[in-house]
Design an enzyme around this catalytic site. Structure first.
Site, PDB file in Angstrom:
ATOM      1  N   PHE A 157     -21.531   9.562  -5.699  1.00  0.00           N
ATOM      2  CA  PHE A 157     -20.980  10.832  -5.199  1.00  0.00           C
ATOM      3  C   PHE A 157     -21.726  12.003  -5.849  1.00  0.00           C
ATOM      4  CE2 PHE A 157     -17.236  13.773  -4.374  1.00  0.00           C
ATOM      5  CZ  PHE A 157     -17.300  13.671  -2.991  1.00  0.00           C
ATOM      6  N   GLY A 158     -23.042  11.855  -5.867  1.00  0.00           N
ATOM      7  CA  GLY A 158     -23.895  12.933  -6.393  1.00  0.00           C
ATOM      8  C   GLY A 158     -24.161  13.966  -5.302  1.00  0.00           C
ATOM      9  N   ARG A 159     -25.198  14.777  -5.552  1.00  0.00           N
ATOM     10  CA  ARG A 159     -25.484  15.902  -4.642  1.00  0.00           C
ATOM     11  C   ARG A 159     -25.630  15.484  -3.178  1.00  0.00           C
ATOM     12  NH1 ARG A 159     -29.568  16.799  -8.294  1.00  0.00           N
ATOM     13  NH2 ARG A 159     -29.074  18.359  -9.876  1.00  0.00           N
ATOM     14  N   ILE A 160     -26.455  14.440  -2.948  1.00  0.00           N
ATOM     15  CA  ILE A 160     -26.744  14.086  -1.543  1.00  0.00           C
ATOM     16  C   ILE A 160     -25.499  13.493  -0.893  1.00  0.00           C
ATOM     17  CG2 ILE A 160     -28.191  12.673  -0.016  1.00  0.00           C
ATOM     18  CD1 ILE A 160     -30.465  13.012  -2.102  1.00  0.00           C
ATOM     19  N   THR A 241     -30.246   5.683   2.646  1.00  0.00           N
ATOM     20  CA  THR A 241     -31.307   6.685   2.451  1.00  0.00           C
ATOM     21  C   THR A 241     -31.610   6.811   0.955  1.00  0.00           C
ATOM     22  OG1 THR A 241     -29.597   8.394   2.393  1.00  0.00           O
ATOM     23  CG2 THR A 241     -30.783   8.113   4.478  1.00  0.00           C
ATOM     24  N   ARG A 243     -32.528   3.962  -2.070  1.00  0.00           N
ATOM     25  CA  ARG A 243     -33.720   3.194  -2.407  1.00  0.00           C
ATOM     26  C   ARG A 243     -33.591   1.812  -1.775  1.00  0.00           C
ATOM     27  NH1 ARG A 243     -36.197   7.045  -2.958  1.00  0.00           N
ATOM     28  NH2 ARG A 243     -37.248   7.869  -4.803  1.00  0.00           N
ATOM     29  N   GLU A 272     -41.714  -1.211   0.452  1.00  0.00           N
ATOM     30  CA  GLU A 272     -42.387  -0.257   1.341  1.00  0.00           C
ATOM     31  C   GLU A 272     -43.896  -0.318   1.163  1.00  0.00           C
ATOM     32  OE1 GLU A 272     -40.650   3.634   0.886  1.00  0.00           O
ATOM     33  OE2 GLU A 272     -38.644   2.803   1.068  1.00  0.00           O
ATOM     34  N   HIS A 290     -38.998   6.177   5.741  1.00  0.00           N
ATOM     35  CA  HIS A 290     -38.749   6.985   4.530  1.00  0.00           C
ATOM     36  C   HIS A 290     -38.942   8.483   4.815  1.00  0.00           C
ATOM     37  CE1 HIS A 290     -38.612   6.595  -0.124  1.00  0.00           C
ATOM     38  NE2 HIS A 290     -38.045   7.715   0.271  1.00  0.00           N
ATOM     39  N   GLY A 292     -36.373  10.863   4.653  1.00  0.00           N
ATOM     40  CA  GLY A 292     -35.260  11.670   4.143  1.00  0.00           C
ATOM     41  C   GLY A 292     -35.608  13.127   3.895  1.00  0.00           C
TER      42      GLY A 292
HETATM   43  C1  DGY Z   1     -37.341  11.187  -3.264  1.00  0.00           C
HETATM   44  O1  DGY Z   1     -37.497  12.391  -3.401  1.00  0.00           O
HETATM   45  O2  DGY Z   1     -37.028  10.451  -4.186  1.00  0.00           O
HETATM   46  C2  DGY Z   1     -37.530  10.626  -1.894  1.00  0.00           C
HETATM   47  O3  DGY Z   1     -37.327   9.293  -1.791  1.00  0.00           O
HETATM   48  C3  DGY Z   1     -38.807  11.097  -1.283  1.00  0.00           C
HETATM   49  O4  DGY Z   1     -38.463  12.366  -0.858  1.00  0.00           O
END
Ligand code: DGY
Length: 324
Positions: A157-160, A241, A243, A272, A290, A292
Site C-alpha cells: 500500500f505504497g505510493r503506486i 506492474t 516486478r 525480461e 514493461h 508502467g
Molecule cells: C521502475 O521505475 O522501477 C520501473 O520498473 C521502470 O520505470
C-alpha cells in the site's frame, strides 16, 4: 575551468534530458541503445564519476567486484532498485539513488488499464476484429467481467498502490482491501476507505482483482506461488506492474490453464524480455512490455530526477533520493 564530471548512461534517455545533462557533464551515451554486457558496465564504472543504470542492467556483485571503479554514485533511472546489489555497492562505497514519485501516476494508470482490459477482454476483442473474425453485435458475444463496484485487493500500500486505489475507488466505485506489513497513515486509508487485511491469504480470498505493488527482490520472489494463486477467488484476475519475479510464472500459467483465474494483466516478467511461452498464447492474458512509466512526460521527469540527484551529489549536498 574545472574539468566536467564524467556521467555514463547505460541506455538512451529522452533527448531533452540527454541535452540538459550534456550542458553540465561529460556525458557518455550508448549510441545504439543495446543492453550493456558485464564488461561494458565494468568499463563504464572504471571511466565515469557517475553511472546511470536502468532496470535492464544487472548491477550485481560480479559487476561491482571489478578491479577499477572510479564511479562514486549510481543514479538509477527508475524507482525500483532490486537489480542493484546494495551489499556490493556498500562495499564499494557507492551512493545509490532512484526516481520515486514522478512515475506514480503513470504506473497506476497502466495498472488500471491492464485491469480494465483484462476484465473486459479488450486484447482478445481487438485480435478478433483485426483478424476479420467479427461477425457483428450479438447479445452473447465476448461476455466479460464487470469492474465497477467489485473488490480490489492491493498487495502493498505504497505510493503506486494508493494511486491505483484512488482511481479504482473514486472512478469505478471499487471496494479497496490491502495487505502491507507497514501500517499506512489513517489519512491514506480514509481517502479510499481502504480496509487492511493482516494476512495475504485473506486478502487473496476476498478480492475480485488482485494488483501487486510490493518491491522486488529476494524477500518477495515468488510471493505469488501456486498456493497463493490458488487462494485467489475462482474467476479473479491478477494484475502485475511491480516486478516479474514476485509471481511464479509457471504456477500462474497453471491456474489460468485450469480456469481457476479468469485472466491476468502483466507488465513485468520473471526473465525480461523473455515471456513464458504459454502466456503468449493465452487469450485471457493482457501482456504489456514493461510500460508502467512509459509516457514521454514521465520519462523526462525521471531523467530530470536523476539529474537533480547527480547535481546534489557533485555539489556535496545529500542527494534527495538516496537509497543507499
Ligand atoms: C521502475 O521505475 O522501477 C520501473 O520498473 C521502470 O520505470
Amino acid at each position: 575551468m574545472s574539468k566536467k564530471h564524467v556521467v555514463t548512461l547505460t541506455r538512451r534517455w529522452p533527448g531533452e534530458v540527454e541535452a540538459h545533462l550534456a550542458e553540465l557533464y561529460d556525458v557518455h551515451l550508448n549510441g545504439d541503445d543495446h543492453p550493456l554486457s558485464v564488461a561494458e558496465l565494468q568499463g563504464a564504472l572504471a571511466e565515469s564519476d557517475a553511472l546511470c543504470p536502468t532496470v535492464s542492467d544487472r548491477i550485481d556483485a560480479e559487476v561491482l567486484e571489478t578491479e577499477s571503479c572510479r564511479a562514486r554514485i549510481l543514479g538509477n533511472f527508475g524507482v525500483g532498485f532490486n537489480h542493484i546489489d546494495l551489499k556490493a555497492t556498500r562495499r564499494r562505497e557507492l551512493v545509490v539513488t532512484n526516481t520515486p514519485e514522478v512515475l506514480t501516476d503513470c504506473t497506476a494508470d497502466l495498472a488500471m488499464a491492464l485491469l480494465l482490459a483484462a476484465a473486459r477482454r479488450l486484447g482478445e476483442g481487438e485480435r478478433c476484429l483485426r483478424a476479420g473474425q467479427w461477425g457483428g453485435w450479438r447479445p452473447t458475444h465476448m461476455l466479460a467481467t464487470r469492474v465497477s463496484g467489485k473488490t480490489l485487493g492491493l498487495v502493498g500500500f505504497g505510493r503506486i498502490a494508493r494511486a491505483v486505489a484512488r482511481r479504482a475507488h473514486h472512478g469505478f466505485g471499487m471496494r479497496i482491501l490491502f495487505h502491507d506489513p507497514q501500517s499506512p497513515s489513517p489519512e491514506a486509508m480514509a481517502e479510499v476507505q481502504a480496509e487492511a487485511r493482516d494476512s495475504l491469504e485473506t486478502l487473496l480470498a476476498e478480492a475480485d482483482f488482485v494488483s501487486l505493488h510490493c518491491p522486488g527482490g529476494k524477500q518477495t520472489r515468488h510471493l505469488m506461488n501456486a498456493d497463493r494463486l490458488n487462494h485467489m477467488q475462482r474467476g479473479a484476475f491478477l494484475i502485475n506492474t511491480a516486478r516479474g519475479d514476485v509471481v511464479d510464472e509457471a504456477a500462474l500459467v497453471e491456474v489460468l490453464r485450469k480456469g481457476h483465474l479468469a485472466g491476468a494483466g502483466l507488465d513485468v516478467y520473471e526473465q525480461e524480455p523473455r515471456v513464458h511461452p504459454e502466456l503468449v498464447h493465452m487469450e485471457q492474458v493482457l501482456l504489456a512490455p514493461h510500460l508502467g512509466s512509459a509516457s514521454r512526460e514521465t520519462r523526462v521527469a525521471m531523467g530530470m530526477r536523476v539529474l537533480s540527484n547527480l547535481q546534489a551529489f557533485f555539489e556535496g549536498r545529500p542527494p534527495p533520493d538516496r537509497v543507499a
